[in-house]
Motif scaffolding. Sequence first.
Motif, PDB file in Angstrom:
ATOM      1  N   PHE A   1       0.816  -1.208   0.000  1.00 38.87           N
ATOM      2  CA  PHE A   1       0.000   0.000   0.000  1.00 38.87           C
ATOM      3  C   PHE A   1       0.855   1.264   0.000  1.00 38.87           C
ATOM      4  O   PHE A   1       0.674   2.149  -0.856  1.00 38.87           O
ATOM      5  CB  PHE A   1      -0.942  -0.001   1.206  1.00 38.87           C
ATOM      6  N   LEU A   2       1.759   1.400   0.966  1.00 41.82           N
ATOM      7  CA  LEU A   2       2.540   2.637   1.081  1.00 41.82           C
ATOM      8  C   LEU A   2       3.412   2.902  -0.144  1.00 41.82           C
ATOM      9  O   LEU A   2       3.393   4.030  -0.677  1.00 41.82           O
ATOM     10  CB  LEU A   2       3.389   2.617   2.357  1.00 41.82           C
ATOM     11  N   PRO A   3       4.182   1.933  -0.648  1.00 47.36           N
ATOM     12  CA  PRO A   3       4.963   2.214  -1.862  1.00 47.36           C
ATOM     13  C   PRO A   3       4.087   2.618  -3.043  1.00 47.36           C
ATOM     14  O   PRO A   3       4.457   3.521  -3.808  1.00 47.36           O
ATOM     15  CB  PRO A   3       5.690   0.890  -2.131  1.00 47.36           C
ATOM     16  N   ALA A   4       2.919   1.964  -3.194  1.00 52.08           N
ATOM     17  CA  ALA A   4       2.032   2.296  -4.310  1.00 52.08           C
ATOM     18  C   ALA A   4       1.504   3.717  -4.187  1.00 52.08           C
ATOM     19  O   ALA A   4       1.457   4.469  -5.169  1.00 52.08           O
ATOM     20  CB  ALA A   4       0.877   1.294  -4.370  1.00 52.08           C
ATOM     21  N   VAL A   5       1.116   4.116  -2.983  1.00 48.90           N
ATOM     22  CA  VAL A   5       0.581   5.466  -2.778  1.00 48.90           C
ATOM     23  C   VAL A   5       1.674   6.516  -3.003  1.00 48.90           C
ATOM     24  O   VAL A   5       1.436   7.550  -3.641  1.00 48.90           O
ATOM     25  CB  VAL A   5      -0.019   5.609  -1.365  1.00 48.90           C
ATOM     26  N   LEU A   6       2.860   6.259  -2.482  1.00 49.62           N
ATOM     27  CA  LEU A   6       3.960   7.212  -2.670  1.00 49.62           C
ATOM     28  C   LEU A   6       4.297   7.382  -4.146  1.00 49.62           C
ATOM     29  O   LEU A   6       4.497   8.508  -4.636  1.00 49.62           O
ATOM     30  CB  LEU A   6       5.198   6.752  -1.900  1.00 49.62           C
ATOM     31  N   ALA A   7       4.349   6.261  -4.870  1.00 49.69           N
ATOM     32  CA  ALA A   7       4.657   6.339  -6.298  1.00 49.69           C
ATOM     33  C   ALA A   7       3.571   7.103  -7.046  1.00 49.69           C
ATOM     34  O   ALA A   7       3.862   7.975  -7.879  1.00 49.69           O
ATOM     35  CB  ALA A   7       4.804   4.928  -6.868  1.00 49.69           C
ATOM     36  N   LEU A   8       2.324   6.801  -6.750  1.00 55.13           N
ATOM     37  CA  LEU A   8       1.207   7.475  -7.413  1.00 55.13           C
ATOM     38  C   LEU A   8       1.182   8.962  -7.067  1.00 55.13           C
ATOM     39  O   LEU A   8       0.947   9.811  -7.932  1.00 55.13           O
ATOM     40  CB  LEU A   8      -0.100   6.803  -6.994  1.00 55.13           C
ATOM     41  N   TYR A   9       1.452   9.278  -5.817  1.00 55.79           N
ATOM     42  CA  TYR A   9       1.414  10.665  -5.342  1.00 55.79           C
ATOM     43  C   TYR A   9       2.486  11.506  -6.032  1.00 55.79           C
ATOM     44  O   TYR A   9       2.214  12.586  -6.573  1.00 55.79           O
ATOM     45  CB  TYR A   9       1.617  10.680  -3.826  1.00 55.79           C
ATOM     46  N   TYR A  10       3.723  11.006  -6.046  1.00 57.32           N
ATOM     47  CA  TYR A  10       4.822  11.820  -6.574  1.00 57.32           C
ATOM     48  C   TYR A  10       4.903  11.783  -8.100  1.00 57.32           C
ATOM     49  O   TYR A  10       5.580  12.627  -8.697  1.00 57.32           O
ATOM     50  CB  TYR A  10       6.155  11.386  -5.949  1.00 57.32           C
ATOM     51  N   CYS A  11       4.216  10.853  -8.725  1.00 65.60           N
ATOM     52  CA  CYS A  11       4.159  10.834 -10.184  1.00 65.60           C
ATOM     53  C   CYS A  11       3.003  11.683 -10.721  1.00 65.60           C
ATOM     54  O   CYS A  11       2.890  11.884 -11.938  1.00 65.60           O
ATOM     55  CB  CYS A  11       4.029   9.402 -10.706  1.00 65.60           C
TER      56      CYS A  11
END
Length: 461
Positions: free
Chosen positions: A12-22
């Motif tokens: 969850f956290l890696p996916a959200v961080l990637a989506l957020y910063y992209c």
Amino acid sequence: MVFSSLLFLFLFLPAVLALYYCSPRRIRNLILFLTSLVFYAWGEPIYIVIMLVSTLTDYSFGLLLDRPNLTSLKRKWIVACSIIVNLALLSYFKYADFLIQNVNTLLGTSIPLTDLPLPIGISFYTFQSMSYIIDVYRGTAKAQRNWIDFGTFVALFPQLVAGPIVKYSTIAEQLHKRTENIKMFAEGVRRFTIGLAKKVLLANNIGLLWDTISNTNPDSLTVLTAWLGIIAFAFQIYFDFSGYSDMAIGLGLMFGFRFNENFNKPYIAQSITDFWRRWHISLGSWFREYVYIPLGGNRRGLVIQMRNILIVWLLTGFWHGASWNFIAWGLYFGVILLMEKWVGLKLLFRLPRWTRHVYALVLILIGWVLFVFDQPSLILSYLSAMAGLNHQALWNNDTLYFFYTNIILLLILIIASLPKKQWPRKNELSFLHLVWYGFLFFLSVSYLVDATFNPFLYFRF
């Protein structure tokens, strides 16, 4: 889903961080809002509806308050309606069965219980929503006209489940104007790692000791075993709760938010007054700002001030759970705070520092007995065991076994509870710091891989 789970850490956290910063900056709040709903819906999807109802209600009431030429009476009615809706939702899901049980007991009726599971974090996000309406009414914050931004404030997953309680005025500016950078992100990772280690390596492990002792009949506990047990619980709830707060603050930093601190080494307190300035700071400040001061605080004489303090602590206890032991726990501390305020503190500060510290710790530990047991008989039995009134020895072989097998962990917990110099001292992390925090993260994950004991203490909140 909880922060101290492999699913959260590696999916969850890696996916959200990637989506957020992209994503473009203009839609990052939308990303946070949608992913927060996914986070919240992981256990009970239907309860998203409750959160959205609460969010939409307070958003609408905020817009009504922002209308020009409203009379003072109409503004008060809007605030009152918002508070009624919020408290009605909270009361139905958290306190309905408690009320039904007591009515059945008193009147001999057989009204069926709702048996509804408690929506996780409802106490936290309800208080946050109410802070928004009150802040807008007072003029300390402007009404939020962007529904996505307001939804992000209510549902923001880093502090949704276990706080800290974030007042709207604290992050109103950050919702539409915040800065994300490498230093802030690195500090967030550091803070999250510390919180994860506190929760997984410290709280969970000492929780095993408390779990063993608390499942023993209190009438058979020796004096020192009973004290060791409640000390274990005191450490468990502190490192569990403060660990979650650290993780929440760290996650906030990763997304550019700065949340207020929630703990400040509470077990070094030298009075109960001092303890409650250090423990769950966001809850204490919420009740002080939105209940104690509006009731008159200390401005209307001694009797009114005493009444206000007892009301605040009655509500503080009831906020923690729908059970009489929480009410007793809140009133217990309310009475002690009254005594300290007008008599105790003057006498306390004439005593040596270590005496004040022992005084505070003993009262705190007795308070945890009221907090953790929901049956009066268990509370009395455990307090009797601590006082040696259950006709058991001072210690036995079980006591020695518990002590020897946990002595190193207890020493680590004591050291971790004490103030220490900030490390790293500079604003940047050295290679050794990175190795240390990487090692803590590795140990935490290793524990979680094989863990069968990873309790979530906030299901009643």
